[in-house]
Design a protein around this motif. Structure first.
Motif, PDB file in Angstrom:
ATOM      1  N   VAL A 141      44.632  37.224  30.741  1.00 20.13           N
ATOM      2  CA  VAL A 141      45.250  36.483  29.654  1.00 20.13           C
ATOM      3  C   VAL A 141      46.421  37.326  29.169  1.00 20.13           C
ATOM      4  O   VAL A 141      46.249  38.496  28.817  1.00 20.13           O
ATOM      5  CB  VAL A 141      44.259  36.225  28.504  1.00 20.13           C
ATOM      6  CG1 VAL A 141      44.986  35.646  27.291  1.00 20.13           C
ATOM      7  CG2 VAL A 141      43.149  35.287  28.945  1.00 20.13           C
ATOM      8  N   THR A 142      47.617  36.758  29.173  1.00 18.80           N
ATOM      9  CA  THR A 142      48.803  37.521  28.802  1.00 18.80           C
ATOM     10  C   THR A 142      49.694  36.694  27.884  1.00 18.80           C
ATOM     11  O   THR A 142      49.582  35.468  27.814  1.00 18.80           O
ATOM     12  CB  THR A 142      49.612  37.923  30.053  1.00 18.80           C
ATOM     13  OG1 THR A 142      50.010  36.740  30.751  1.00 18.80           O
ATOM     14  CG2 THR A 142      48.797  38.808  30.980  1.00 18.80           C
ATOM     15  N   ARG A 192      42.757  41.903  31.042  1.00 17.84           N
ATOM     16  CA  ARG A 192      42.417  41.731  32.458  1.00 17.84           C
ATOM     17  C   ARG A 192      40.954  42.089  32.703  1.00 17.84           C
ATOM     18  O   ARG A 192      40.426  43.029  32.088  1.00 17.84           O
ATOM     19  CB  ARG A 192      43.288  42.626  33.345  1.00 17.84           C
ATOM     20  CG  ARG A 192      44.769  42.306  33.338  1.00 17.84           C
ATOM     21  CD  ARG A 192      45.464  43.078  34.446  1.00 17.84           C
ATOM     22  NE  ARG A 192      46.900  42.814  34.491  1.00 17.84           N
ATOM     23  CZ  ARG A 192      47.817  43.595  33.951  1.00 17.84           C
ATOM     24  NH1 ARG A 192      47.429  44.681  33.292  1.00 17.84           N
ATOM     25  NH2 ARG A 192      49.097  43.307  34.042  1.00 17.84           N
ATOM     26  N   SER A 193      40.332  41.356  33.631  1.00 15.86           N
ATOM     27  CA  SER A 193      38.980  41.685  34.067  1.00 15.86           C
ATOM     28  C   SER A 193      38.791  41.207  35.497  1.00 15.86           C
ATOM     29  O   SER A 193      39.277  40.130  35.870  1.00 15.86           O
ATOM     30  CB  SER A 193      37.927  41.041  33.159  1.00 15.86           C
ATOM     31  OG  SER A 193      36.627  41.444  33.566  1.00 15.86           O
ATOM     32  N   THR A 194      38.071  42.004  36.265  1.00 14.02           N
ATOM     33  CA  THR A 194      37.802  41.605  37.650  1.00 14.02           C
ATOM     34  C   THR A 194      36.792  40.476  37.700  1.00 14.02           C
ATOM     35  O   THR A 194      37.016  39.448  38.342  1.00 14.02           O
ATOM     36  CB  THR A 194      37.297  42.810  38.461  1.00 14.02           C
ATOM     37  OG1 THR A 194      38.279  43.855  38.411  1.00 14.02           O
ATOM     38  CG2 THR A 194      37.052  42.417  39.917  1.00 14.02           C
ATOM     39  N   SER A 195      35.656  40.644  36.995  1.00 17.36           N
ATOM     40  CA  SER A 195      34.623  39.599  37.019  1.00 17.36           C
ATOM     41  C   SER A 195      34.082  39.254  35.642  1.00 17.36           C
ATOM     42  O   SER A 195      33.262  38.348  35.516  1.00 17.36           O
ATOM     43  CB  SER A 195      33.456  40.035  37.924  1.00 17.36           C
ATOM     44  OG  SER A 195      32.872  41.239  37.445  1.00 17.36           O
ATOM     45  N   GLY A 196      34.516  39.946  34.604  1.00 17.86           N
ATOM     46  CA  GLY A 196      34.037  39.657  33.257  1.00 17.86           C
ATOM     47  C   GLY A 196      34.753  38.479  32.631  1.00 17.86           C
ATOM     48  O   GLY A 196      35.849  38.085  33.051  1.00 17.86           O
ATOM     49  N   ARG A 208      42.291  33.890  39.248  1.00 17.37           N
ATOM     50  CA  ARG A 208      42.565  33.997  40.676  1.00 17.37           C
ATOM     51  C   ARG A 208      41.385  34.714  41.334  1.00 17.37           C
ATOM     52  O   ARG A 208      40.630  35.420  40.658  1.00 17.37           O
ATOM     53  CB  ARG A 208      43.855  34.775  40.931  1.00 17.37           C
ATOM     54  CG  ARG A 208      43.815  36.213  40.426  1.00 17.37           C
ATOM     55  CD  ARG A 208      45.175  36.890  40.499  1.00 17.37           C
ATOM     56  NE  ARG A 208      45.100  38.293  40.135  1.00 17.37           N
ATOM     57  CZ  ARG A 208      45.041  38.750  38.903  1.00 17.37           C
ATOM     58  NH1 ARG A 208      45.044  37.892  37.895  1.00 17.37           N
ATOM     59  NH2 ARG A 208      44.981  40.041  38.669  1.00 17.37           N
ATOM     60  N   PRO A 209      41.228  34.577  42.625  1.00 14.69           N
ATOM     61  CA  PRO A 209      40.140  35.286  43.306  1.00 14.69           C
ATOM     62  C   PRO A 209      40.257  36.795  43.102  1.00 14.69           C
ATOM     63  O   PRO A 209      41.328  37.373  43.292  1.00 14.69           O
ATOM     64  CB  PRO A 209      40.351  34.903  44.786  1.00 14.69           C
ATOM     65  CG  PRO A 209      41.081  33.611  44.750  1.00 14.69           C
ATOM     66  CD  PRO A 209      41.974  33.689  43.543  1.00 14.69           C
TER      67      PRO A 209
END
Length: 267
Positions: free
Chosen positions: A235-236, A211-215, A229-230
């Motif tokens: 990736v899971t 998971r990443s907010t903006s990376g 998503r916004p």
């Protein structure tokens, strides 16, 4: 209580292999080597700064200090020391350095190391390991135990690791991990802005959550699901039969999952 003050290069040998159950070391600058050995515990000092070493040995605890108290290391003078200590592999280790480099090799019990800016190498250290730094880097080779890493800007590198548990938290430091996960292996890596790169062998059995907010998130494995998503992306999925787990979370740091050679030399 046996006590020594060392002001020049010297060597001490402690007369019982079973006489050292716990080791505490604190030095400011220079080089520190802590090595597991089946022989009698020894301390070899090849360089001492302006502050002498204080060595005590009582009730199975060996202490080697160049400062006492929270701010003792701020005293003026030359602080470089070069030490090599050999103690039993099941000895509990507590090591603290400011800017000194440290190598710890072969220990199997509880190991705790703290650094401000010094580089730390953990070579073949298993058991329960805790490593904390401000900006100093930590390199782990052949990890087979539990490693907990915490840093502000220091980098973590894990080479040829087969951890039971690997937990890392950093603000801006980079995390690089080359891992082979057993079914009981669990890896949790968290960073704010530092990049995280993980390599797993082909045929690995693990659940994956990146998971990443903006990376950015990149993976070399097929079969994982990308969700954008916004305010975040992920990736899971499950590789092989699962069982082990890999979780990576960043705010702005990039996440890369690489695919290595088949595990254990499998075809």
């Amino acid at each position: 209580m046996p006590r020594w003050t060392i002001e020049k290069p010297d060597q001490l040998t402690f007369d019982s292999v079973d006489g050292v159950k716990e080791l505490g070391v604190r030095i400011v600058a220079g080089r520190l080597a802590l090595l597991a050995s089946d022989g009698p515990p020894t301390l070899e000092v090849t360089e001492v700064g302006s502050t002498p070493l204080t060595v005590t040995w009582e009730d199975g605890r060996l202490s080697v200090l160049t400062w006492e108290g929270v701010l003792g290391w701020l005293r003026p003078g030359r602080h470089d020391s070069t030490l090599t200590l050999t103690v039993p592999k099941d000895c509990r280790i507590h090591a603290g350095v400011i800017s000194a480099s440290a190598v710890l090799a072969g220990f199997e019990n509880r190991t705790s190391v703290k650094s401000v800016s010094g580089e730390i190498v953990l070579d073949g250290v298993s058991g329960e390991i805790s490593a904390e730094t401000m900006s100093g880097s930590v390199e782990s080779r052949a990890l087979t135990g539990d490693l907990s890493f915490t840093s502000v800007s220091g980098e973590l590198t894990v080479a040829a690791g087969t951890p039971r548990r690997l937990r890392a938290n950093t603000v801006s430091g980079r995390i690089t991990a080359d891992l082979e996960l057993k079914p009981t292996g669990h890896v949790t890596l968290n960073s704010v802005s530092g990049a995280v790169v993980v390599r797993l062998p082909s045929g690995v059995d693990t659940d994956v959550t990146l998971r990443s907010t903006s990376g950015t998130i990149e993976t070399a494995f097929d079969g994982l699901t990308y969700n954008g998503r916004p305010g975040g992306r992920s990736v899971t999925g499950r590789l092989g039969g699962g069982m082990a787990s890999l979780s990576v979370t960043t705010v702005s740091g990039g996440v890369t999952l690489l695919r290595g050679e088949p595990r254990g030399g499998e075809k």
